[in-house]
Design a protein around this motif. Structure first.
Motif, PDB file in Angstrom:
ATOM      1  N   ARG A 192       0.850  -1.187   0.000  1.00  0.00           N
ATOM      2  CA  ARG A 192       0.000   0.000   0.000  1.00  0.00           C
ATOM      3  C   ARG A 192       0.889   1.241   0.000  1.00  0.00           C
ATOM      4  O   ARG A 192       1.911   1.276   0.700  1.00  0.00           O
ATOM      5  CB  ARG A 192      -0.899  -0.015   1.226  1.00  0.00           C
ATOM      6  CG  ARG A 192      -1.919   1.128   1.214  1.00  0.00           C
ATOM      7  CD  ARG A 192      -2.811   1.093   2.395  1.00  0.00           C
ATOM      8  NE  ARG A 192      -1.995   1.249   3.585  1.00  0.00           N
ATOM      9  CZ  ARG A 192      -2.352   0.836   4.782  1.00  0.00           C
ATOM     10  NH1 ARG A 192      -3.487   0.240   4.947  1.00  0.00           N
ATOM     11  NH2 ARG A 192      -1.568   1.016   5.812  1.00  0.00           N
ATOM     12  N   ASN A 234       3.171   2.572   2.965  1.00  0.00           N
ATOM     13  CA  ASN A 234       3.458   1.474   3.872  1.00  0.00           C
ATOM     14  C   ASN A 234       4.951   1.162   3.799  1.00  0.00           C
ATOM     15  O   ASN A 234       5.454   0.813   2.752  1.00  0.00           O
ATOM     16  CB  ASN A 234       2.627   0.252   3.459  1.00  0.00           C
ATOM     17  CG  ASN A 234       2.451  -0.731   4.578  1.00  0.00           C
ATOM     18  OD1 ASN A 234       2.784  -0.440   5.711  1.00  0.00           O
ATOM     19  ND2 ASN A 234       1.922  -1.881   4.262  1.00  0.00           N
ATOM     20  N   ASP A 281       5.413  -0.155  12.928  1.00  0.00           N
ATOM     21  CA  ASP A 281       4.627  -0.208  11.685  1.00  0.00           C
ATOM     22  C   ASP A 281       3.672  -1.395  11.689  1.00  0.00           C
ATOM     23  O   ASP A 281       2.502  -1.268  11.324  1.00  0.00           O
ATOM     24  CB  ASP A 281       5.546  -0.341  10.459  1.00  0.00           C
ATOM     25  CG  ASP A 281       6.283   0.933  10.105  1.00  0.00           C
ATOM     26  OD1 ASP A 281       5.903   2.010  10.613  1.00  0.00           O
ATOM     27  OD2 ASP A 281       7.232   0.838   9.317  1.00  0.00           O
ATOM     28  N   ILE A 292      -0.384  -1.389  11.374  1.00  0.00           N
ATOM     29  CA  ILE A 292      -1.055  -2.155  10.319  1.00  0.00           C
ATOM     30  C   ILE A 292      -2.071  -3.118  10.938  1.00  0.00           C
ATOM     31  O   ILE A 292      -3.183  -3.277  10.430  1.00  0.00           O
ATOM     32  CB  ILE A 292      -0.015  -2.908   9.459  1.00  0.00           C
ATOM     33  CG1 ILE A 292       0.827  -1.915   8.650  1.00  0.00           C
ATOM     34  CG2 ILE A 292      -0.688  -3.912   8.535  1.00  0.00           C
ATOM     35  CD1 ILE A 292       2.100  -2.509   8.070  1.00  0.00           C
ATOM     36  N   CYS A 293      -1.705  -3.754  12.046  1.00  0.00           N
ATOM     37  CA  CYS A 293      -2.624  -4.688  12.711  1.00  0.00           C
ATOM     38  C   CYS A 293      -3.843  -3.965  13.281  1.00  0.00           C
ATOM     39  O   CYS A 293      -4.954  -4.499  13.246  1.00  0.00           O
ATOM     40  CB  CYS A 293      -1.900  -5.456  13.812  1.00  0.00           C
ATOM     41  SG  CYS A 293      -0.862  -6.767  13.161  1.00  0.00           S
ATOM     42  N   GLU A 308      -5.210  -1.268  12.028  1.00  0.00           N
ATOM     43  CA  GLU A 308      -6.070  -1.002  10.875  1.00  0.00           C
ATOM     44  C   GLU A 308      -6.778  -2.269  10.410  1.00  0.00           C
ATOM     45  O   GLU A 308      -7.967  -2.260  10.098  1.00  0.00           O
ATOM     46  CB  GLU A 308      -5.258  -0.402   9.736  1.00  0.00           C
ATOM     47  CG  GLU A 308      -6.114  -0.051   8.547  1.00  0.00           C
ATOM     48  CD  GLU A 308      -5.323   0.558   7.413  1.00  0.00           C
ATOM     49  OE1 GLU A 308      -5.795   0.436   6.267  1.00  0.00           O
ATOM     50  OE2 GLU A 308      -4.253   1.126   7.647  1.00  0.00           O
ATOM     51  N   ARG A 309      -6.036  -3.380  10.350  1.00  0.00           N
ATOM     52  CA  ARG A 309      -6.631  -4.657   9.938  1.00  0.00           C
ATOM     53  C   ARG A 309      -7.732  -5.076  10.911  1.00  0.00           C
ATOM     54  O   ARG A 309      -8.778  -5.560  10.507  1.00  0.00           O
ATOM     55  CB  ARG A 309      -5.549  -5.735   9.856  1.00  0.00           C
ATOM     56  CG  ARG A 309      -6.076  -7.053   9.332  1.00  0.00           C
ATOM     57  CD  ARG A 309      -4.970  -7.984   8.914  1.00  0.00           C
ATOM     58  NE  ARG A 309      -4.296  -7.461   7.739  1.00  0.00           N
ATOM     59  CZ  ARG A 309      -2.973  -7.263   7.659  1.00  0.00           C
ATOM     60  NH1 ARG A 309      -2.196  -7.572   8.653  1.00  0.00           N
ATOM     61  NH2 ARG A 309      -2.450  -6.785   6.562  1.00  0.00           N
TER      62      ARG A 309
END
Length: 166
Positions: A79, A82, A122, A126-127, A129-130
């Motif tokens: 992304r 990212n 990071d 990301i986790c 957001e997931r």
């Protein structure tokens, strides 16, 4: 359920041209890209995601983690913005006291063996957001795991986790 056969899919040539363009610096031709898409379901599935034909892809039961990551990177790419490529597992348990009603997102259990503090931070973002987008956890909480409990241990790996939290 719609079943798509790569051999008869009308957009196969478009997918092949796209993959060849993405990999042209590595010398990939359209013919090679088409052969990959015809014979590698992981790459074909990633192309379906890249072209918004599919919203996501479940993979890894019949192929290696490396192959799944390779397909994702080569066909979809990371992304924008990212900095770290990582993996996550969504763990659904029948014990509601764990995670959010029994659902946990476990970050990078298979891509980066020795992440830096920045990569750990990071991966945590990301986790989060997931967790929000994929499993609809409204208020995700993050835990960093280390062998040190409340300062009982010391060393580079403990400092790395402390720095990631900061």
């Amino acid at each position: 359920v719609e079943v798509i056969d790569p051999a008869t899919y009308p957009r196969l040539d478009q997918f092949a041209a796209y993959l060849a363009e993405r990999r042209k610096k590595k010398g990939m031709t359209i013919e090679q890209a088409k052969d990959i898409l015809l014979h590698n379901n992981t790459f074909f599935g990633a192309a379906l995601v890249a072209f918004d034909v599919a919203d996501g892809m479940v993979s890894g039961a019949a192929t290696t983690s490396a192959e799944v990551i390779r397909a994702g990177l080569q066909v979809i790419g990371p992304r924008p913005g990212n900095k770290t490529v990582s993996s996550a597992f969504i763990l659904i348990t029948n014990t509601p006291q764990y995670g959010d009603n029994g659902i946990l997102v476990l970050g990078d259990c298979g891509v980066i063996p020795e992440p830096t503090a920045e990569q750990l931070a990071d991966i945590a973002c990301i986790c989060v957001e997931r967790a929000r987008t994929t499993v609809q956890i409204l208020d995700p909480k993050v835990a960093f795991l280390s062998y040190s409990t409340k300062g009982s241990g010391a060393g580079d790996s403990v400092e790395k986790v402390r720095n990631a939290v900061e």
